[in-house]
Design an enzyme around this catalytic site. Structure first.
Site, PDB file in Angstrom:
ATOM      1  N   LYS B 101       1.949 -16.881   7.206  1.00 56.41           N
ATOM      2  CA  LYS B 101       3.404 -16.968   7.047  1.00 56.41           C
ATOM      3  C   LYS B 101       3.998 -17.495   8.347  1.00 56.41           C
ATOM      4  CE  LYS B 101       7.603 -14.259   6.987  1.00 56.41           C
ATOM      5  NZ  LYS B 101       8.296 -13.004   6.722  1.00 56.41           N
ATOM      6  N   GLY B 162      16.151  -8.040   7.329  1.00 53.02           N
ATOM      7  CA  GLY B 162      16.466  -6.646   7.627  1.00 53.02           C
ATOM      8  C   GLY B 162      17.884  -6.226   7.274  1.00 53.02           C
ATOM      9  N   ALA B 188      13.218 -12.049   2.779  1.00 58.06           N
ATOM     10  CA  ALA B 188      14.299 -11.498   3.599  1.00 58.06           C
ATOM     11  C   ALA B 188      15.587 -11.300   2.823  1.00 58.06           C
ATOM     12  CB  ALA B 188      14.594 -12.363   4.806  1.00 58.06           C
ATOM     13  N   ASN B 210      10.179  -6.127   3.286  1.00 64.79           N
ATOM     14  CA  ASN B 210       9.635  -5.070   4.130  1.00 64.79           C
ATOM     15  C   ASN B 210      10.648  -3.943   4.290  1.00 64.79           C
ATOM     16  OD1 ASN B 210       8.466  -3.446   6.125  1.00 64.79           O
ATOM     17  ND2 ASN B 210       7.790  -5.128   7.363  1.00 64.79           N
ATOM     18  N   THR B 211      11.790  -4.264   4.926  1.00 64.70           N
ATOM     19  CA  THR B 211      12.757  -3.206   5.245  1.00 64.70           C
ATOM     20  C   THR B 211      13.284  -2.484   4.000  1.00 64.70           C
ATOM     21  OG1 THR B 211      13.402  -4.616   7.086  1.00 64.70           O
ATOM     22  CG2 THR B 211      14.758  -2.697   6.691  1.00 64.70           C
TER      23      THR B 211
END
Lengths: 90, 264
Positions: B101, B162, B188, B210-211
């Site tokens: 990535k 995030g 994202a 992720n977050t």
């Protein structure tokens, strides 16, 4: 002869007590200066840093040192090494 | 019906890609990844601690690369050269693994991609044999340039990394999906399950997050929710939604055979 060692030789030592010339090399591992008494193989450095057997990758002066070449790649004075691992990230 | 995600010639059963950062510990990382059903997990490459914690637990023990496809990232890189170096280290670290990535950031405040540097790094990495999945802006022209450079997937942001702000510009995302042939994954900005479902309903091939999982009050439960959201969104996309008709409301029940109105 690496540049730093020859520079030290050129300067000489002014105090009589320092009459034994020790060939010390300085390398940077992950940005921190480390001194060794003589040039050493990447594999030796890895052992000294208690990283033997760990999943790591090594870069020397901007170039990858493949795992198969750790034993025969000699680190010299002034070398910049990066030793990395995989960590959590997005 | 098999509906696998195909990236660089390899198929994956799950369209959810999960980041491994920001969890409480490796046990929670592992539990969340397993609950999500993800097969591809992103990891970062960082300097090892020297001379301390020789027996420190390792991410590779928690998520064995034999079970998961690692996707090393270039998080924290602000120019092409650093990103390329980082991924060469990753390839060495992961025994020649070449699916990566790429992300080249513009500034630490927004983490918005620096597209000229991203494009430069993409070209270099492709020439060096990497299979590049690339974090990018939601600009269809940039996405086409990255595809032309040989990237195996483009991954536009839905909103800032995030931020959990969701899909701020579904129209641009639609344009990217229409313009490129390689898989498009939202990377994202996803905050909750409906964001992920929406990405899939728009026709995205997958979502990387992720977050949204790691910062949930219950990450493992959120991971489960995300798995379902992706599946629901994907199936809704494949099913083909009904057209939106603002002014032609039509009842779902028959208009015939209604009982007679009672005389007043």
């Amino acid at each position: 002869m690496s540049s730093a060692v020859s520079a030290r030789r050129r300067q000489g030592f002014s105090t009589p007590s320092l009459c034994i010339i020790r060939l010390v090399i300085q390398v940077f591992v992950n940005g921190a200066a480390q001194r060794f008494e003589q040039p050493l193989a990447v594999s030796t450095l890895i052992e000294k840093m208690a990283l033997a057997g760990k999943k790591i990758a090594v870069e020397r002066n901007g170039e990858i040192v493949p795992r198969g070449l750790h034993a025969r790649t000699v680190i010299e004075d002034g070398d910049q090494l990066e030793i990395v691992v995989a960590v959590g990230g997005g | 019906m098999s509906d696998n995600l195909l990236i660089a010639g390899k198929t994956y059963g799950s369209r959810l890609l999960i980041g491994t950062g920001k969890y409480k510990d490796f046990a929670e990382t592992r539990a969340a990844v397993e609950a999500s059903g993800a097969e591809i997990v992103t990891v970062a490459i960082r300097r090892t601690n020297i001379g301390q914690n020789a027996n420190e637990p390792s991410l590779l023990d928690a998520l064995p690369p034999s079970k998961f496809t690692y996707l090393p990232n270039t998080a924290g890189c602000y120019n092409a050269a650093d990103a390329v170096r980082t991924l060469r280290l990753a390839r060495e670290l992961l025994d020649g693994h070449d699916l990566v990535k790429l992300e080249v950031l513009g500034d630490p405040h927004t983490l918005y991609p620096n597209m000229p540097e991203t494009l430069k790094a993409a070209g270099e990495l492709v020439r060096d044999g990497f299979k590049v999945m690339v974090y990018c802006s939601d600009d269809p022209i940039q996405a086409q340039m990255l595809e032309a450079a040989g990237c195996v997937a483009v991954m536009p942001l839905a909103s800032l990394i995030g931020s959990g702000m969701g899909i701020l510009n579904p129209w641009n995302l639609q344009l990217v999906i229409d313009k490129v042939k390689v898989p498009v994954l939202v990377d994202a900005g996803v905050g909750t399950a409906s964001d992920a479902a929406l990405a899939m309903e728009l026709g995205c091939d997958g979502v990387l997050m992720n977050t949204a999982v790691a910062a949930a009050r219950n990450p493992v439960l959120m991971a489960k929710a995300m798995k379902k959201a992706l599946e629901a969104g994907r199936e809704a996309f494949l099913a083909g939604r009904m057209p939106k008709k603002l002014y032609s409301a039509a009842p779902s029940s028959p208009t015939e055979g209604k009982i007679a109105p009672r005389a007043a």
